[in-house]
Design a protein around this motif. Structure first.
Motif, PDB file in Angstrom:
ATOM      1  N   ASN B  28       1.117  11.584   7.134  1.00  0.00           N
ATOM      2  CA  ASN B  28       2.527  11.927   6.466  1.00  0.00           C
ATOM      3  C   ASN B  28       3.680  11.205   6.801  1.00  0.00           C
ATOM      4  OD1 ASN B  28       3.732  14.148   5.101  1.00  0.00           O
ATOM      5  ND2 ASN B  28       4.468  15.055   7.121  1.00  0.00           N
ATOM      6  N   ASN B  30       6.554   8.591   5.685  1.00  0.00           N
ATOM      7  CA  ASN B  30       7.279   8.493   4.422  1.00  0.00           C
ATOM      8  C   ASN B  30       7.422   6.936   3.871  1.00  0.00           C
ATOM      9  OD1 ASN B  30       8.538  10.995   4.439  1.00  0.00           O
ATOM     10  ND2 ASN B  30       9.985  10.664   5.808  1.00  0.00           N
ATOM     11  N   GLY B  51       9.841   7.094   0.514  1.00  0.00           N
ATOM     12  CA  GLY B  51       9.648   8.154   0.082  1.00  0.00           C
ATOM     13  C   GLY B  51       9.029   8.354  -1.204  1.00  0.00           C
ATOM     14  N   ALA B  52       8.554   9.774  -1.384  1.00  0.00           N
ATOM     15  CA  ALA B  52       7.975   9.848  -2.869  1.00  0.00           C
ATOM     16  C   ALA B  52       9.232   9.811  -3.645  1.00  0.00           C
ATOM     17  CB  ALA B  52       7.507  11.440  -3.014  1.00  0.00           C
ATOM     18  N   ARG B  68       5.189   6.125  -6.483  1.00  0.00           N
ATOM     19  CA  ARG B  68       5.013   7.025  -5.332  1.00  0.00           C
ATOM     20  C   ARG B  68       4.993   8.346  -5.870  1.00  0.00           C
ATOM     21  NH1 ARG B  68       6.388   6.300   0.295  1.00  0.00           N
ATOM     22  NH2 ARG B  68       5.159   7.809   1.348  1.00  0.00           N
ATOM     23  N   THR B  71       3.524  11.810  -1.385  1.00  0.00           N
ATOM     24  CA  THR B  71       3.918  11.127   0.172  1.00  0.00           C
ATOM     25  C   THR B  71       2.477  10.267   0.501  1.00  0.00           C
ATOM     26  OG1 THR B  71       5.465  12.865   0.865  1.00  0.00           O
ATOM     27  CG2 THR B  71       4.169  11.518   2.588  1.00  0.00           C
TER      28      THR B  71
END
Lengths: 110, 115
Positions: B28, B30, B51-52, B68, B71
């Motif tokens: 998880n 970033n 980040g996404a 991306r 995540t």
């Protein structure tokens, strides 16, 4: 231009010897990380130093951060074949990603 | 714990071919990164993401693209492979950058040869 200069580039020593490798820059580091990379694998973090003059020990490895936070050294006492690998220093240089030095390749002969 | 998983481990491409190097992390994190490592050298940053939906160029982005969308995943695309792209490619992730409690976690690399 290499932001992080590491020396020496290559070091071959006998088991039991001591050695020191260096990481230098003309810029001030906010923090500095040392990684070790073994053949066929990704680098693994050894230590992070943050405060000028800081000394950290990890078994036979001693890491020092320069008072002005522009240089760092890694000293290995009584090197063993298991210490063989590529030692890399890295810092963020104020960016959101790490910049790595070119590394010191250490070979410890039994 | 799987950590950072890269596929494939090895690949040989002909000049002009394209391919995608896959990278997935289950921590998880970033921050995700792509580095390349030429023989006997350190790591050079290709692209990174904080980040996404957010990506940015590193030192050597030419000839590569990234996305991306989640995540977990950060694929690297080579559109027109060139011999200069022969290298070992490492994907990494972290919870932060450069700080005391945020090491980079690396995958085991993809060794790419372009002939």
């Amino acid at each position: 231009t290499q932001l992080l200069e590491q020396s020496p580039q290559f070091l071959s020593i006998q088991e039991g010897e001591n050695l020191t490798v260096y990481c230098n820059s003309s810029s001030v580091f906010s923090s500095l990380q040392w990684y070790r990379q073994e053949p066929g694998e990704g680098p693994v973090l050894l230590v992070t130093v943050v405060t000028g003059g800081e000394v950290k020990k990890l078994k036979r490895l001693t890491f020092q951060f320069g008072d002005a936070r522009k240089d760092s050294s890694l000293h290995i006492t009584a090197a063993q074949p298991g210490d063989t690998g590529l030692y890399l220093c890295a810092t963020d240089m104020g960016r959101r990603a790490l910049t790595f030095g070119s590394g010191t390749r250490l070979q410890v002969q039994p | 714990n799987a950590g950072v998983t890269q596929t494939p481990k090895f690949r040989i491409l002909k000049i002009g071919q394209s391919m995608t190097l896959q990278c997935a992390q289950d921590m998880n994190h970033n921050y995700m990164y792509w580095y390349r490592q030429d023989p006997g050298m350190g790591l050079k940053l290709i692209y990174y993401s904080v980040g996404a939906g957010i990506t940015d160029k590193g030192e050597v982005p030419n000839g590569y693209n990234v996305s991306r969308s989640t995540t977990e995943d950060f694929p690297l695309r080579l559109e027109l492979a060139a011999p200069s792209q022969t290298s070992v490619y490492f994907c990494a992730s972290s919870s932060d950058v450069g700080s005391y409690n945020s090491p980079l976690h690396f995958g085991n690399g993809t060794r790419l040869t372009v002939t």
